[in-house]
Enzyme design. Structure first.
Site, PDB file in Angstrom:
ATOM      1  N   ARG A  14       0.835  -1.218   0.000  1.00  0.00           N
ATOM      2  CA  ARG A  14       0.000   0.000   0.000  1.00  0.00           C
ATOM      3  C   ARG A  14       0.862   1.256   0.000  1.00  0.00           C
ATOM      4  O   ARG A  14       2.094   1.181   0.139  1.00  0.00           O
ATOM      5  CB  ARG A  14      -0.984   0.009   1.172  1.00  0.00           C
ATOM      6  CG  ARG A  14      -0.336   0.047   2.516  1.00  0.00           C
ATOM      7  CD  ARG A  14      -1.354  -0.224   3.629  1.00  0.00           C
ATOM      8  NE  ARG A  14      -0.646  -0.335   4.897  1.00  0.00           N
ATOM      9  CZ  ARG A  14      -0.438   0.685   5.727  1.00  0.00           C
ATOM     10  NH1 ARG A  14      -0.928   1.862   5.447  1.00  0.00           N
ATOM     11  NH2 ARG A  14       0.239   0.504   6.844  1.00  0.00           N
ATOM     12  N   ASN A  89      11.478   0.620   1.487  1.00  0.00           N
ATOM     13  CA  ASN A  89      10.378   1.576   1.616  1.00  0.00           C
ATOM     14  C   ASN A  89       9.612   1.469   2.936  1.00  0.00           C
ATOM     15  O   ASN A  89       9.035   2.454   3.387  1.00  0.00           O
ATOM     16  CB  ASN A  89       9.412   1.360   0.435  1.00  0.00           C
ATOM     17  CG  ASN A  89       8.088   2.053   0.645  1.00  0.00           C
ATOM     18  OD1 ASN A  89       7.980   3.256   0.493  1.00  0.00           O
ATOM     19  ND2 ASN A  89       7.058   1.290   1.031  1.00  0.00           N
ATOM     20  N   TYR A 154      11.295   9.542  14.384  1.00  0.00           N
ATOM     21  CA  TYR A 154      11.166   9.403  12.927  1.00  0.00           C
ATOM     22  C   TYR A 154      12.308  10.155  12.219  1.00  0.00           C
ATOM     23  O   TYR A 154      12.948   9.622  11.309  1.00  0.00           O
ATOM     24  CB  TYR A 154       9.809   9.956  12.512  1.00  0.00           C
ATOM     25  CG  TYR A 154       9.450   9.787  11.060  1.00  0.00           C
ATOM     26  CD1 TYR A 154       9.055   8.548  10.554  1.00  0.00           C
ATOM     27  CD2 TYR A 154       9.483  10.875  10.181  1.00  0.00           C
ATOM     28  CE1 TYR A 154       8.703   8.403   9.214  1.00  0.00           C
ATOM     29  CE2 TYR A 154       9.126  10.732   8.845  1.00  0.00           C
ATOM     30  CZ  TYR A 154       8.742   9.494   8.367  1.00  0.00           C
ATOM     31  OH  TYR A 154       8.393   9.352   7.037  1.00  0.00           O
ATOM     32  N   ALA A 156      15.239  10.925  13.416  1.00  0.00           N
ATOM     33  CA  ALA A 156      16.515  10.226  13.656  1.00  0.00           C
ATOM     34  C   ALA A 156      16.631   9.030  12.716  1.00  0.00           C
ATOM     35  O   ALA A 156      17.697   8.783  12.131  1.00  0.00           O
ATOM     36  CB  ALA A 156      16.602   9.781  15.116  1.00  0.00           C
ATOM     37  N   LYS A 158      15.217   8.657   9.775  1.00  0.00           N
ATOM     38  CA  LYS A 158      15.329   9.085   8.375  1.00  0.00           C
ATOM     39  C   LYS A 158      16.673   9.770   8.099  1.00  0.00           C
ATOM     40  O   LYS A 158      17.198   9.667   6.989  1.00  0.00           O
ATOM     41  CB  LYS A 158      14.144   9.988   8.001  1.00  0.00           C
ATOM     42  CG  LYS A 158      12.789   9.268   8.044  1.00  0.00           C
ATOM     43  CD  LYS A 158      12.735   8.089   7.080  1.00  0.00           C
ATOM     44  CE  LYS A 158      11.393   7.411   7.027  1.00  0.00           C
ATOM     45  NZ  LYS A 158      11.346   6.299   6.060  1.00  0.00           N
ATOM     46  N   ILE A 187       3.177  13.377   1.355  1.00  0.00           N
ATOM     47  CA  ILE A 187       2.556  12.558   0.316  1.00  0.00           C
ATOM     48  C   ILE A 187       1.218  12.030   0.835  1.00  0.00           C
ATOM     49  O   ILE A 187       1.124  11.584   1.991  1.00  0.00           O
ATOM     50  CB  ILE A 187       3.469  11.351  -0.068  1.00  0.00           C
ATOM     51  CG1 ILE A 187       4.942  11.763  -0.164  1.00  0.00           C
ATOM     52  CG2 ILE A 187       2.966  10.689  -1.348  1.00  0.00           C
ATOM     53  CD1 ILE A 187       5.305  12.726  -1.243  1.00  0.00           C
TER      54      ILE A 187
HETATM   55  P1  NDP Z   1       1.902   3.877   4.697  1.00  0.00           P
HETATM   56  O1  NDP Z   1       1.617   3.994   6.147  1.00  0.00           O
HETATM   57  O2  NDP Z   1       0.842   4.152   3.703  1.00  0.00           O
HETATM   58  O3  NDP Z   1       2.527   2.422   4.387  1.00  0.00           O
HETATM   59  C1  NDP Z   1       3.552   1.913   5.180  1.00  0.00           C
HETATM   60  C2  NDP Z   1       4.097   0.686   4.510  1.00  0.00           C
HETATM   61  O4  NDP Z   1       5.162   0.161   5.326  1.00  0.00           O
HETATM   62  C3  NDP Z   1       3.057  -0.413   4.369  1.00  0.00           C
HETATM   63  O5  NDP Z   1       3.237  -1.061   3.131  1.00  0.00           O
HETATM   64  C4  NDP Z   1       3.389  -1.351   5.525  1.00  0.00           C
HETATM   65  O6  NDP Z   1       3.085  -2.718   5.270  1.00  0.00           O
HETATM   66  C5  NDP Z   1       4.896  -1.194   5.586  1.00  0.00           C
HETATM   67  N1  NDP Z   1       5.411  -1.581   6.898  1.00  0.00           N
HETATM   68  C6  NDP Z   1       5.280  -0.935   8.070  1.00  0.00           C
HETATM   69  N2  NDP Z   1       5.875  -1.643   9.058  1.00  0.00           N
HETATM   70  C7  NDP Z   1       6.396  -2.751   8.476  1.00  0.00           C
HETATM   71  C8  NDP Z   1       7.140  -3.868   8.947  1.00  0.00           C
HETATM   72  N3  NDP Z   1       7.489  -3.979  10.245  1.00  0.00           N
HETATM   73  N4  NDP Z   1       7.488  -4.825   8.075  1.00  0.00           N
HETATM   74  C9  NDP Z   1       7.156  -4.728   6.766  1.00  0.00           C
HETATM   75  N5  NDP Z   1       6.461  -3.699   6.253  1.00  0.00           N
HETATM   76  C10 NDP Z   1       6.093  -2.730   7.104  1.00  0.00           C
HETATM   77  O7  NDP Z   1       3.161   4.826   4.456  1.00  0.00           O
HETATM   78  P2  NDP Z   1       3.672   5.581   3.147  1.00  0.00           P
HETATM   79  O8  NDP Z   1       3.384   4.803   1.940  1.00  0.00           O
HETATM   80  O9  NDP Z   1       3.243   6.978   3.249  1.00  0.00           O
HETATM   81  O10 NDP Z   1       5.262   5.547   3.450  1.00  0.00           O
HETATM   82  C11 NDP Z   1       6.176   4.717   2.759  1.00  0.00           C
HETATM   83  C12 NDP Z   1       7.574   5.195   3.099  1.00  0.00           C
HETATM   84  O11 NDP Z   1       7.721   6.555   2.687  1.00  0.00           O
HETATM   85  C13 NDP Z   1       7.890   5.155   4.594  1.00  0.00           C
HETATM   86  O12 NDP Z   1       9.229   4.794   4.787  1.00  0.00           O
HETATM   87  C14 NDP Z   1       7.665   6.597   5.014  1.00  0.00           C
HETATM   88  O13 NDP Z   1       8.406   6.925   6.159  1.00  0.00           O
HETATM   89  C15 NDP Z   1       8.157   7.340   3.786  1.00  0.00           C
HETATM   90  N6  NDP Z   1       7.664   8.688   3.690  1.00  0.00           N
HETATM   91  C16 NDP Z   1       6.309   8.966   3.610  1.00  0.00           C
HETATM   92  C17 NDP Z   1       5.879  10.283   3.529  1.00  0.00           C
HETATM   93  C18 NDP Z   1       4.430  10.651   3.435  1.00  0.00           C
HETATM   94  O14 NDP Z   1       4.134  11.866   3.465  1.00  0.00           O
HETATM   95  N7  NDP Z   1       3.502   9.742   3.293  1.00  0.00           N
HETATM   96  C19 NDP Z   1       6.833  11.392   3.537  1.00  0.00           C
HETATM   97  C20 NDP Z   1       8.213  10.985   3.626  1.00  0.00           C
HETATM   98  C21 NDP Z   1       8.587   9.696   3.697  1.00  0.00           C
HETATM   99  P3  NDP Z   1       1.735  -3.422   5.840  1.00  0.00           P
HETATM  100  O15 NDP Z   1       0.582  -2.530   5.534  1.00  0.00           O
HETATM  101  O16 NDP Z   1       1.682  -4.717   5.080  1.00  0.00           O
HETATM  102  O17 NDP Z   1       1.945  -3.634   7.306  1.00  0.00           O
END
Ligand code: NDP
Length: 246
Positions: A14, A89, A154, A156, A158, A187
């Site tokens: 997702r 990611n 968060y 720290a 990143k 995003i």
């Molecule tokens: P979401 O919360 O929409 O999705 C998070 C994703 O990380 C999911 O696919 C989830 O998988 C996965 N995840 C979380 N914990 C685990 C784990 N322990 N093991 C495996 N998978 C895990 O976040 P975003 O799509 O917004 O974020 C994606 C990346 O981009 C992250 O690293 C976030 O920090 C970074 N980011 C996002 C920003 C934003 O504004 N949205 C801005 C800057 C960076 P599942 O659902 O299967 O648990």
């Protein structure tokens, strides 16, 4: 553009990870992706990738576990015989001001966001070294560049990803493995959906482009870094933030 290449995206089911998985597949790569809780979304994503005529391998895995990372890379290589592109990611937030931040909230954000990058990069490195080819793209954040009150754990994690990216870029350059980071701003995903309308307006006001981004805006930059067009770029951090970090 990526025909014959194999990619692995952590947290691919997702949000931004889903867009990245689809973008890489759309451009010719076969894709594996991990998920932790989003089993149903993983199924629908796998079906979408198959309908594009690409091979896909969804794998349930907790990104915090090194053993599981080693297992995932083993399965990807067993299935596809190689691994060209790794996108680290997976990430979470557990926000609070320092005095209210529990040790558990600190540890889980560092484990999920930063240690996971170590786990998967280390587990993938041997295969990529043997191939004399690899692209590793790590998901940092604008918060890792400029900090944010209420997100010290968060931030720290990143910023840690940026230091890790630059160090591993130097370590692996001689094997033709290129390591870069992307630093998204705000995003539109589940991660940011919790903000109130008022908070959302305050964030938007702080963005020079005056709008939030879509997951695809990040996926396009990941595709660029994964593509041959970026074969002379390593150790860099590309902000995709509408100017927030300027
Ligand atoms: P979401 O919360 O929409 O999705 C998070 C994703 O990380 C999911 O696919 C989830 O998988 C996965 N995840 C979380 N914990 C685990 C784990 N322990 N093991 C495996 N998978 C895990 O976040 P975003 O799509 O917004 O974020 C994606 C990346 O981009 C992250 O690293 C976030 O920090 C970074 N980011 C996002 C920003 C934003 O504004 N949205 C801005 C800057 C960076 P599942 O659902 O299967 O648990």
């Amino acid at each position: 553009m990526l025909e014959g290449k194999v990619a692995l995206v952590t947290g691919g089911a997702r949000g931004i990870g889903r867009s990245i998985t689809l973008e890489l597949a759309r451009n010719g790569a076969d894709v594996a992706f991990t998920y932790k809780r989003s089993a149903q979304l993983a199924e629908s994503l796998a079906a979408e990738v198959r309908s594009m005529g690409r091979k896909v391998l969804p794998l349930e895995a907790d990104a915090t576990s090194m053993n599981s990372a080693v297992e995932v890379i083993g399965k990807v290589v067993a299935e596809f015989k190689r691994l060209d592109i790794l996108v680290n990611n997976a990430g979470i937030t557990k926000d609070s001001l320092l005095l209210r931040m529990s040790e558990e909230d600190w540890d889980s954000v560092i484990q999920t966001n930063l240690k996971s990058v170590f786990n998967y990069t280390k587990a993938a490195a041997r295969t990529m070294m043997g191939q004399r080819y690899g692209k590793i793209i790590n998901m940092s954040s604008v918060v890792g560049l400029i900090g944010n009150a209420g997100q010290s754990n968060y931030a720290a994690s990143k910023s840690g990803i940026i230091g890790f990216t630059k160090s591993i870029a130097k370590e692996l350059a001689s094997r033709n493995i290129l390591v870069n980071a992307v630093a998204p701003g705000y995003i539109d995903t589940d991660m940011t959906a919790a903000l109130t309308e008022e908070q959302r307006k305050a964030v938007t006001d702080a963005i020079p482009l005056k709008r939030v981004a879509k997951p695809d805006d990040v996926a396009k930059v990941v595709l660029f870094l994964a593509s041959p067009d970026a074969d002379y770029i390593t150790g860099q951090v590309i902000a995709v933030d509408g100017g927030m970090s300027v």
